[in-house]
Write a protein that holds these residues in place. Structure first.
Motif, short mmCIF file in Angstrom:
data_model
loop_
_atom_site.label_atom_id
_atom_site.label_comp_id
_atom_site.label_asym_id
_atom_site.label_seq_id
_atom_site.Cartn_x
_atom_site.Cartn_y
_atom_site.Cartn_z
N GLN A 360 28.74 47.65 48.75
CA GLN A 360 29.77 46.94 49.51
C GLN A 360 29.15 45.75 50.22
O GLN A 360 28.04 45.83 50.76
CB GLN A 360 30.41 47.87 50.54
CG GLN A 360 31.00 49.14 49.95
CD GLN A 360 31.51 50.10 51.02
OE1 GLN A 360 31.36 49.85 52.22
NE2 GLN A 360 32.11 51.20 50.59
N GLU A 361 29.89 44.65 50.21
CA GLU A 361 29.43 43.44 50.88
C GLU A 361 30.58 42.89 51.73
O GLU A 361 31.70 42.72 51.24
CB GLU A 361 29.01 42.39 49.83
CG GLU A 361 28.56 41.07 50.42
CD GLU A 361 28.24 40.03 49.34
OE1 GLU A 361 28.34 38.83 49.63
OE2 GLU A 361 27.91 40.43 48.20
N SER A 362 30.30 42.64 53.01
CA SER A 362 31.35 42.15 53.91
C SER A 362 31.73 40.71 53.58
O SER A 362 30.86 39.89 53.26
CB SER A 362 30.89 42.23 55.37
OG SER A 362 30.70 43.57 55.76
N VAL A 363 33.03 40.43 53.66
CA VAL A 363 33.53 39.06 53.48
C VAL A 363 34.52 38.78 54.60
O VAL A 363 35.07 39.70 55.21
CB VAL A 363 34.19 38.86 52.10
CG1 VAL A 363 33.16 38.98 50.98
CG2 VAL A 363 35.33 39.85 51.88
N THR A 364 34.76 37.52 54.86
CA THR A 364 35.68 37.15 55.94
C THR A 364 37.11 36.95 55.44
O THR A 364 38.06 37.05 56.21
CB THR A 364 35.23 35.86 56.64
OG1 THR A 364 35.10 34.82 55.67
CG2 THR A 364 33.88 36.08 57.33
N GLU A 365 37.27 36.67 54.13
CA GLU A 365 38.61 36.49 53.59
C GLU A 365 38.63 36.75 52.09
O GLU A 365 37.61 36.70 51.41
CB GLU A 365 39.14 35.09 53.88
CG GLU A 365 38.41 33.97 53.15
CD GLU A 365 39.06 32.63 53.44
OE1 GLU A 365 39.51 31.98 52.46
OE2 GLU A 365 39.11 32.22 54.62
N ILE A 366 39.81 37.06 51.59
CA ILE A 366 40.04 37.23 50.15
C ILE A 366 41.16 36.27 49.78
O ILE A 366 42.28 36.39 50.28
CB ILE A 366 40.43 38.67 49.80
CG1 ILE A 366 39.38 39.66 50.34
CG2 ILE A 366 40.58 38.84 48.30
CD1 ILE A 366 39.80 41.12 50.25
N GLY A 367 40.84 35.31 48.93
CA GLY A 367 41.78 34.25 48.61
C GLY A 367 42.73 34.61 47.48
O GLY A 367 42.64 35.68 46.86
N PRO A 368 43.69 33.72 47.17
CA PRO A 368 44.69 33.99 46.12
C PRO A 368 44.04 34.15 44.75
O PRO A 368 43.17 33.37 44.37
CB PRO A 368 45.59 32.75 46.17
CG PRO A 368 44.74 31.67 46.80
CD PRO A 368 43.84 32.37 47.76
N GLY A 369 44.45 35.20 44.06
CA GLY A 369 43.90 35.47 42.74
C GLY A 369 42.65 36.31 42.74
O GLY A 369 42.17 36.73 41.68
N ASP A 370 42.09 36.58 43.92
CA ASP A 370 40.83 37.32 44.00
C ASP A 370 41.09 38.79 44.36
O ASP A 370 42.20 39.19 44.68
CB ASP A 370 39.92 36.68 45.04
CG ASP A 370 38.44 36.86 44.71
OD1 ASP A 370 38.13 37.67 43.81
OD2 ASP A 370 37.60 36.20 45.36
N MET A 371 40.01 39.56 44.32
CA MET A 371 40.08 40.99 44.63
C MET A 371 39.12 41.33 45.75
O MET A 371 38.12 40.63 45.97
CB MET A 371 39.70 41.83 43.41
CG MET A 371 40.56 41.65 42.20
SD MET A 371 39.97 42.74 40.88
CE MET A 371 40.97 42.15 39.52
N GLY A 372 39.41 42.43 46.43
CA GLY A 372 38.52 42.91 47.47
C GLY A 372 38.99 44.26 47.96
O GLY A 372 39.83 44.92 47.34
#
Length: 695
Positions: A360-372
């Motif tokens: 697992q890797e932390s991210v600040t946002e998940i944009g359109p078309g992406d997965m998380g």
């Protein structure tokens, strides 16, 4: 991993038959992308994709696994899915998250049932498909044969982009059909040495080249005119038109290689990067506004209202629930408020993650078309739609095939009775294809799944994650008892022991009712033979006695009981006395009325390929079944039959075996019928023995 624009994202699902090499192929793509420095092996249990203990133990994929990697500046979100039909829920969830499918086909076995099933799912979802003929270095691998199967059984639009040079252990390269040049594999498996097409492949390569160019040209009027006029078409124009043809499902590219020895896999990565659709290439997603019930849509754009779909739930006792999401519009940011449009609830978003297998890797946002993934969620479940509160949308629910494999569950450890409910409910959050039902007749908790492996894995996960040990067994059959004759019977309960005694006396008439009519109690007392206030007690005694039966302890059904006479004592009579009298009369009367055992009969609708119809009918007959009719359905046959429940608890596994995995069925309750005398005798003797052993 850096943030990618929607145009640079490729969401690809790996779907195929079990053993076709999906996980190994995924591992090789990760290795060639530079993401991992050493390839894991399925048999060693160290692949990025298969990391759950249950997967390592069995050497198969059980859960879907998300494997994002970068290739030629594009982010490829690869979802590796299970090939076993038992775990179809993960496949259907992944289909909601991806924009295209990649189907590895074994170069030796060809088009197997899992390939057919994957193709059907992708077709139903109108997703572009890439085919990769795998294991080309294996003994018995035959590209031409497998390609012919693909074109005849899946689609005539399946068109090779590459054909192999050499066979089996001599598989040494491929011919690039579009460029008409040979690419010979180097020692690392991913680099090539270019050369001219071998003389023995010139004619075949030219024929397939013409076929490919013609198929590409047919998808574009301008190109078709150029092709018919014999004009030279620029390679870049051909490639771009090929991409559009793939996106529109007018052409299905076929590649080849070996995931195990790396050969041809880098060409597959190139093809996915260049030809696979980005989220922008897919149509806007459709949904319903839950307030107005009107159809609405969302485009893949950051300025659109936020919407996302939960395609997988991972339940963990230590870190809580993880919701795996595909964002379709807008963007999801950490520490924001999240509205669950499917349940009209709201909660705060905690940590956002990118998953790669178990990492697992932390991210600040998940944009359109992406997965998380969203960590530590409470009221979010598989299949939920997340959206903006003021601009809501709900996407269509997933529809799963009916689960027909039944097993009863019992706690193995002390004190686990209370834990079972919690453990099962948490596991059902991960896998809603499993259903739990409390059988009111047998008092058993029954799990419905797709097969023995499916439920075995569920039980193992419950033990590992929640410390609940549960055993599986074939469920008890909810037999019933009834009568075939009529009688008049006396029930008298009289006790004198000094002081006030007990006195209850009734005459009952017993007669059978038509099947399915249940129970009727008729009061025909006249002249006050039994006071009105004691009649309900007689009925209660009758009903309590009916719960236990007289043959094997099963409930009595389809019976009319008439109370027509009796007597009472002004001092000693009581509700209890008349209840006991009613019970005594019922038990005695049933024994005089030719009691019989009844069993539940199920309606089966079995869909099978025509070539297996005879075997399936023969098997149904061996299970004491009755064939009611048959109807043709697109090369399949729908067989309608009645079969005793006792004969089909494990039918899903047997049907798969008989039909090579191509058969399916639906099961509903029909009615109760009399058990044949010889079988009934065995059931009765077994019940008596169990009662004696229980003390």
């Amino acid at each position: 991993m850096k943030k990618y624009d929607s145009k640079d994202i490729r969401n690809v699902g790996l779907f195929s038959h079990a053993g076709a090499g999906k996980t190994t192929l995924a591992e090789t793509l990760l290795y060639h992308s530079g993401l991992i420095s050493r390839k894991g092996k399925v048999e060693e249990g160290n692949t990025v994709s298969d990391w759950e203990p249950e997967e390592i133990k069995r050497g198969i994929s059980i859960d879907l696994s998300v494997l994002p990697f970068e290739w030629q500046g594009k982010k490829i979100n690869l979802i590796d899915t299970p090939g076993y039909a038992d775990f179809v829920g993960n496949v259907l969830g992944a289909l909601r998250a991806v924009d295209c499918g990649l189907i590895p086909v074994c170069g030796v076995s060809g088009v197997e049932v899992g390939v057919e099933r994957s193709w059907k799912y992708l077709e139903q979802n109108q997703l572009p498909v890439f085919l990769f003929i795998n294991k080309m270095d294996r003994e018995g691998a035959n590209f031409d044969k497998v390609l012919s199967e693909i074109q005849s059984e899946l689609s005539a639009k399946a068109t090779p982009l590459y054909i192999p040079i050499g066979k089996e252990s001599n598989f040494q390269g491929v011919v690039d059909i579009l460029a008409m040049k040979a690419l010979y594999f180097q020692a690392d498996g991913k680099s090539f040495k270019e050369d001219t097409v071998p003389a023995d492949l010139q004619n075949q390569a030219q024929e397939i080249h013409d076929f490919l160019v013609e198929n590409i040209a047919e998808t574009n009027d301008e190109l078709l005119n150029m092709y018919l006029e014999g004009q030279t078409i620029e390679p870049e124009l051909l490639k771009e038109t090929l991409r559009q043809a793939i996106l529109q499902r007018k052409l299905f590219p076929v590649l080849c290689g070996s995931g195990l020895t790396d050969r041809g896999v880098s060409l597959l990565g190139d093809a996915l990067s260049h030809y696979a659709p980005s989220p922008l290439d897919r149509p806007p997603i459709q949904g319903i506004n839950p307030k107005t019930k009107e159809e609405v849509e969302r485009k893949c754009n950051e300025t659109e209202p936020f919407s996302a779909y939960v395609y997988k739930i991972i339940s963990d006792p230590y870190v809580g629930k993880l919701a795996l999401v595909r964002v379709f519009s807008g963007k999801l940011t950490s520490d924001s408020r999240l509205f669950n449009a499917s349940r009209d609830t709201e909660e705060k978003v905690g940590q956002l993650l990118t998953l790669r297998g178990k990492n697992q890797e932390s991210v600040t946002e998940i944009g359109p078309g992406d997965m998380g993934a969203i960590a530590k969620i409470n009221e979010i479940y598989l299949g939920d739609t997340l959206s903006e509160k003021e601009k809501t949308i709900v996407f269509a629910n997933l529809e799963y095939p009916e689960a027909n494999y039944l097993s009863s569950i019992k706690p193995l450890g002390r004190g686990d009775e209370d834990k079972i409910s919690l453990g099962v409910s948490r596991m059902l959050e991960e896998d809603p294809t499993v259903k739990e039902v409390r059988d009111p007749d047998t008092k058993e908790d029954v799990l419905y799944g797709y097969g023995d492996i499916h439920l075995d894995v569920l039980i193992e996960k419950m033990k590992r994650k929640f410390g609940v040990e549960v055993g599986l067994a074939i469920p008890k059959v909810p037999y019933k008892e009834t009568i075939k004759g009529t009688t008049k019977v006396e029930g008298k309960y009289k006790r004198q022991s000094g002081g006030r005694g007990q006195y209850g006396h009734c005459w009952l008439e017993l007669e059978p009712l038509p099947r399915g009519k249940g129970f009727e109690f008729v009061d025909k007392i006249v002249g006050g033979a039994i006071p009105r206030n004691y009649i309900p007690s007689v009925e209660k005694g009758v009903q309590e006695a009916m719960l236990e039966g007289v043959l094997a302890g099963y409930p009595v059904i389809d019976i009319r009981v008439i109370v027509y006479d009796g007597s009472f004592h002004p001092v000693d009579s009581s509700d209890m006395a008349f209840k006991i009298a009613g019970s005594m009369a019922l038990k005695k009367g049933c024994l005089e009325c030719n009691p019989v055992l009844l069993e539940p009969i199920m309606n089966l609708e079995i869909t099978v390929p025509e070539e297996f119809m005879g075997d399936v009918i023969g098997d149904i007959n061996s299970r004491r079944g009755r064939i009611l009719g048959m109807d043709p359905q697109d090369g399949y046959q729908l067989i309608r039959a009645n079969v005793p429940l006792a004969e089909i608890f494990r039918y899903s596994v047997d049907l798969r075996s008989i039909t090579q995995g191509r058969g399916s069925y639906k099961m509903t309750f029909s009615n109760y019928e009399e058990v044949p005398a010889q079988i009934a005798e065995g059931i009765i003797q077994k019940a008596k023995k169990e009662k004696e052993e229980a003390g």
